[in-house]
Design a protein around this motif. Structure first.
Motif, PDB file in Angstrom:
ATOM      1  N   LYS A  49      -8.335  -2.014  -4.944  1.00 23.46           N
ATOM      2  CA  LYS A  49      -8.191  -3.229  -4.132  1.00 23.46           C
ATOM      3  C   LYS A  49      -9.548  -3.845  -3.819  1.00 23.46           C
ATOM      4  O   LYS A  49      -9.687  -5.061  -3.687  1.00 23.46           O
ATOM      5  CB  LYS A  49      -7.446  -2.895  -2.842  1.00 23.46           C
ATOM      6  N   SER A  50     -10.579  -2.997  -3.722  1.00 23.36           N
ATOM      7  CA  SER A  50     -11.926  -3.509  -3.423  1.00 23.36           C
ATOM      8  C   SER A  50     -12.480  -4.350  -4.567  1.00 23.36           C
ATOM      9  O   SER A  50     -13.474  -5.052  -4.407  1.00 23.36           O
ATOM     10  CB  SER A  50     -12.877  -2.351  -3.112  1.00 23.36           C
ATOM     11  N   ALA A 105       0.835  -1.204   0.000  1.00 26.32           N
ATOM     12  CA  ALA A 105       0.000   0.000   0.000  1.00 26.32           C
ATOM     13  C   ALA A 105       0.865   1.248   0.000  1.00 26.32           C
ATOM     14  O   ALA A 105       1.750   1.399   0.849  1.00 26.32           O
ATOM     15  CB  ALA A 105      -0.918  -0.001   1.214  1.00 26.32           C
ATOM     16  N   SER A 151      -2.726   6.523  -3.296  1.00 28.27           N
ATOM     17  CA  SER A 151      -3.242   5.783  -2.142  1.00 28.27           C
ATOM     18  C   SER A 151      -4.756   5.615  -2.242  1.00 28.27           C
ATOM     19  O   SER A 151      -5.293   4.526  -2.018  1.00 28.27           O
ATOM     20  CB  SER A 151      -2.874   6.505  -0.847  1.00 28.27           C
ATOM     21  N   GLU A 168     -14.084   6.832  -0.123  1.00 27.06           N
ATOM     22  CA  GLU A 168     -14.796   5.999  -1.085  1.00 27.06           C
ATOM     23  C   GLU A 168     -16.097   6.652  -1.522  1.00 27.06           C
ATOM     24  O   GLU A 168     -16.471   6.602  -2.699  1.00 27.06           O
ATOM     25  CB  GLU A 168     -15.072   4.621  -0.472  1.00 27.06           C
ATOM     26  N   ASP A 226      -5.306   1.432   8.652  1.00 22.37           N
ATOM     27  CA  ASP A 226      -6.289   1.742   7.605  1.00 22.37           C
ATOM     28  C   ASP A 226      -5.682   1.459   6.237  1.00 22.37           C
ATOM     29  O   ASP A 226      -5.124   2.331   5.590  1.00 22.37           O
ATOM     30  CB  ASP A 226      -6.706   3.216   7.711  1.00 22.37           C
ATOM     31  N   LEU A 227      -5.778   0.196   5.809  1.00 20.26           N
ATOM     32  CA  LEU A 227      -5.242  -0.184   4.498  1.00 20.26           C
ATOM     33  C   LEU A 227      -6.245   0.056   3.374  1.00 20.26           C
ATOM     34  O   LEU A 227      -5.896  -0.015   2.198  1.00 20.26           O
ATOM     35  CB  LEU A 227      -4.852  -1.677   4.507  1.00 20.26           C
ATOM     36  N   PHE A 228      -7.474   0.284   3.702  1.00 20.52           N
ATOM     37  CA  PHE A 228      -8.501   0.367   2.682  1.00 20.52           C
ATOM     38  C   PHE A 228      -9.074   1.776   2.524  1.00 20.52           C
ATOM     39  O   PHE A 228     -10.033   1.991   1.805  1.00 20.52           O
ATOM     40  CB  PHE A 228      -9.656  -0.602   3.010  1.00 20.52           C
ATOM     41  N   GLY A 229      -8.508   2.766   3.201  1.00 14.41           N
ATOM     42  CA  GLY A 229      -9.014   4.123   3.078  1.00 14.41           C
ATOM     43  C   GLY A 229     -10.280   4.299   3.887  1.00 14.41           C
ATOM     44  O   GLY A 229     -10.891   3.357   4.370  1.00 14.41           O
ATOM     45  N   ASN A 285      -6.541   1.887  -2.812  1.00 13.17           N
ATOM     46  CA  ASN A 285      -7.556   1.326  -1.915  1.00 13.17           C
ATOM     47  C   ASN A 285      -8.855   1.025  -2.649  1.00 13.17           C
ATOM     48  O   ASN A 285      -9.549   0.036  -2.369  1.00 13.17           O
ATOM     49  CB  ASN A 285      -7.828   2.295  -0.759  1.00 13.17           C
TER      50      ASN A 285
END
Length: 216
Positions: free
Chosen positions: A54-55, A37, A47, A102, A94-97, A51
């Motif tokens: 990645k979803s 990441a 970044s 979003e 917080d790897l996914f934001g 994220n």
């Protein structure tokens, strides 16, 4: 081969994806070239994009498009991975934001699609509303020259007005009225204005009336 994050950061500053308006194989190719990441403080746009893409991990194989556009962003050094302290819980990183990021991204994509739809709709030819009208003109008496009366009526020209067929209809005592069909563009022709113009031929015309009207 690693991704050129500096170039990718600049590209994503004004775009949501590597190519187009939806995730594609170009995004997948660049995503896979990033080993960890990206640091949000150094490359905030990358970044955010990382994220988001990645979803879609479970859908990578089914995404449309070609990976060719992504090749332009390969060949640089990857940014340092986000360091994780040994005593930190995975749930605290917080790897996914954030949800706000979003949601903002989703709103941005939606706005782009709405704008494209509105532009397409604006360029679509507008349908012209028309009506077919049955118009009747009564003379003063049986001595009125009906040929001259009809010539006078047909001499009226208005944008959106097209005169059609006509006939004389007996109304009694040897008097006949002119019954004429016309087609009008609803936004351009006022039937009241038309009747006013017909009334100006007072040597021939006693009155006029719209007896039928139907939308085309």
């Amino acid at each position: 081969m690693s991704a050129n994050l500096a170039k990718l950061e600049s590209h994503l500053a004004t775009r949501s994806y590597v190519e187009g308006y939806t995730p594609s194989q170009a995004d997948v190719a660049v995503f896979k070239a990033i080993s960890a990441a990206p640091d949000a403080s150094a490359n905030p746009h990358v970044s955010r994009w990382y994220n988001h893409i990645k979803s879609y991990s479970s859908e990578f194989d089914s995404l449309s498009g070609s990976s060719k556009a992504g090749e332009a962003f390969l060949g640089g050094d990857a940014a340092p991975a986000v360091e994780k302290k040994d005593d930190e819980d995975d749930d605290e990183v917080d790897l996914f934001g954030s949800d706000d990021e979003e949601d903002a991204e989703a709103e941005r994509v939606k706005a782009e699609r709405v704008a494209a739809y509105n532009a397409k709709k604006a360029n679509k030819p507008k349908t012209v509303a028309k009506s077919v009208v049955t118009f009747e003109v009564k003379p003063w008496d049986d001595e009125t020259d009906m040929v001259k009366l009809e010539e006078a009526v047909r001499s009226i020209e208005m944008p959106g007005l097209v005169w059609g067929s006509s006939k004389l209809v007996a109304i009694g005592y040897g008097i006949r009225k002119l019954q004429i069909t016309l087609v009008v563009e609803d936004e351009l022709v006022s039937l009241e204005d038309l009747q006013d113009k017909v009334a100006e031929f007072e040597d021939y015309v006693q009155s006029s009336d719209v007896t039928a009207m139907q939308k085309l």
